[in-house]
Write a protein that holds these residues in place. Structure first.
Motif, PDB file in Angstrom:
ATOM      1  N   TRP A 114       0.844  -1.190   0.000  1.00  0.00           N
ATOM      2  CA  TRP A 114       0.000   0.000   0.000  1.00  0.00           C
ATOM      3  C   TRP A 114       0.883   1.246   0.000  1.00  0.00           C
ATOM      4  O   TRP A 114       1.903   1.280   0.682  1.00  0.00           O
ATOM      5  N   ILE A 115       0.468   2.279  -0.747  1.00  0.00           N
ATOM      6  CA  ILE A 115       1.167   3.571  -0.745  1.00  0.00           C
ATOM      7  C   ILE A 115       0.120   4.628  -0.398  1.00  0.00           C
ATOM      8  O   ILE A 115      -0.835   4.837  -1.167  1.00  0.00           O
ATOM      9  N   VAL A 116       0.298   5.308   0.732  1.00  0.00           N
ATOM     10  CA  VAL A 116      -0.800   6.096   1.317  1.00  0.00           C
ATOM     11  C   VAL A 116      -0.354   7.502   1.698  1.00  0.00           C
ATOM     12  O   VAL A 116       0.674   7.688   2.363  1.00  0.00           O
ATOM     13  N   ASP A 117      -1.133   8.475   1.291  1.00  0.00           N
ATOM     14  CA  ASP A 117      -1.041   9.842   1.815  1.00  0.00           C
ATOM     15  C   ASP A 117      -2.372  10.146   2.496  1.00  0.00           C
ATOM     16  O   ASP A 117      -3.386  10.320   1.819  1.00  0.00           O
ATOM     17  N   PRO A 118      -2.398  10.197   3.829  1.00  0.00           N
ATOM     18  CA  PRO A 118      -3.671  10.382   4.521  1.00  0.00           C
ATOM     19  C   PRO A 118      -4.241  11.785   4.386  1.00  0.00           C
ATOM     20  O   PRO A 118      -5.446  11.982   4.568  1.00  0.00           O
ATOM     21  N   LEU A 119      -3.386  12.764   4.089  1.00  0.00           N
ATOM     22  CA  LEU A 119      -3.858  14.144   3.929  1.00  0.00           C
ATOM     23  C   LEU A 119      -2.945  14.863   2.939  1.00  0.00           C
ATOM     24  O   LEU A 119      -1.913  15.417   3.320  1.00  0.00           O
ATOM     25  N   ASP A 120      -3.311  14.827   1.690  1.00  0.00           N
ATOM     26  CA  ASP A 120      -2.565  15.548   0.663  1.00  0.00           C
ATOM     27  C   ASP A 120      -3.178  16.937   0.522  1.00  0.00           C
ATOM     28  O   ASP A 120      -4.373  17.068   0.263  1.00  0.00           O
ATOM     29  N   GLY A 121      -2.359  17.949   0.711  1.00  0.00           N
ATOM     30  CA  GLY A 121      -2.855  19.320   0.732  1.00  0.00           C
ATOM     31  C   GLY A 121      -2.936  19.843   2.149  1.00  0.00           C
ATOM     32  O   GLY A 121      -3.868  20.575   2.513  1.00  0.00           O
ATOM     33  N   THR A 122      -1.929  19.484   2.962  1.00  0.00           N
ATOM     34  CA  THR A 122      -1.942  19.857   4.374  1.00  0.00           C
ATOM     35  C   THR A 122      -2.002  21.375   4.577  1.00  0.00           C
ATOM     36  O   THR A 122      -2.701  21.860   5.467  1.00  0.00           O
TER      37      THR A 122
END
Length: 262
Positions: free
Chosen positions: A83-91
């Motif tokens: 899995w490749i995950v960004d939980p909040l893109d656009g912090t």
């Protein structure tokens, strides 16, 4: 919504993280305006969202590997999948109360992205794709734009912020591209920039110095929507190099030549 078992797990995890982030987003306007306080708040929101996603994905597929923005990578018992995950893109958008940020989840199999989800909770838009099955927004099939003239096209990129050294490269890009187009946008969330290329809202997108989690899901969205995706060096894998350029087929060669020209 039709999709594989893996995709359904990804969508469920993205929606759960999105609900958590929306609750935190409503509190942003009440924050004391200070770098320490606000940054700490967003960091906690980010970490909570990643924990929600990780718990859901690793419970469903405990043998898969993991790469996330807020945690250490894990090599799974199945070395072919992660899995490749960004939980909040656009912090930064989130911190400033701007409703343009997303949850990004990709599944990689043998170094190729095979499933992708980008969820924009603020606008209720769920972008998803699987290799060979097309790209979708909610329940609508999406395609890259059909425009053929650069002067009619809108393109997107990221602009370097404090502490980064790639400003000269970006300024040179803009100097070459702006006179040939209808405009360039900088909205501050790479996953949504790629999703917007997939929907035809943007005609192309390029950026340097990204992380794998910023673009892994979006790259598959563009490909499955009929677009072309390469590294700024055409020999590179953009997810690995951190540099990407993409667009519709009709404009891609011209667009890429402008960005790549010396």
């Amino acid at each position: 919504m039709q999709g594989s078992a893996n995709l359904n797990v990804m969508i469920k995890a993205a929606r759960a993280a999105g609900r958590s982030l929306v609750k935190d987003f409503r509190e942003v306007e009440n924050l004391q305006v200070s770098t320490k306080g606000a940054g700490d708040f967003v960091s906690k929101a980010d970490i909570r969202a990643e924990e929600i996603i990780r718990e859901a994905l690793m419970e469903a597929r405990p043998n898969y590997g993991w790469v996330g923005e807020e945690s250490k990578p894990v090599e799974g018992k199945d070395p072919t999948r992660r899995w490749i995950v960004d939980p909040l893109d656009g912090t930064t958008n989130f911190l400033h109360g701007l409703p343009h940020w997303a949850v990004s989840i990709a599944l990689e199999h043998r170094n190729e992205i095979v499933s992708a989800v980008v969820f924009d909770p603020a606008k209720g838009e769920l972008f998803w794709a699987e290799k060979g099955a097309g790209a979708w927004m909610n329940d609508m099939r999406i395609r890259v734009s059909g425009r053929t003239k650069m002067i009619e096209g809108i393109f997107a990129t990221g602009l370097p912020f404090g502490g980064r050294g790639d400003l000269p490269d970006t300024l040179r890009d803009l100097a070459r591209l702006l006179p040939a187009t209808a405009g360039v946008r900088r909205w501050g969330a790479a996953s949504l920039d790629l999703a917007y290329v997939a929907t035809g809202r943007y005609d192309g997108y390029w950026e340097r110095r990204l992380n794998s989690w910023d673009m892994a899901a979006g790259v598959l969205l563009v490909k499955e929507a009929g677009g072309l995706v390469q590294g700024l060096n055409p020999e590179d894998n953009p997810v690995e190099s951190g540099e990407v350029i993409c667009g519709n087929e009709a404009m891609f060669d011209r667009f890429a030549s402008v960005i790549r020209s010396a």
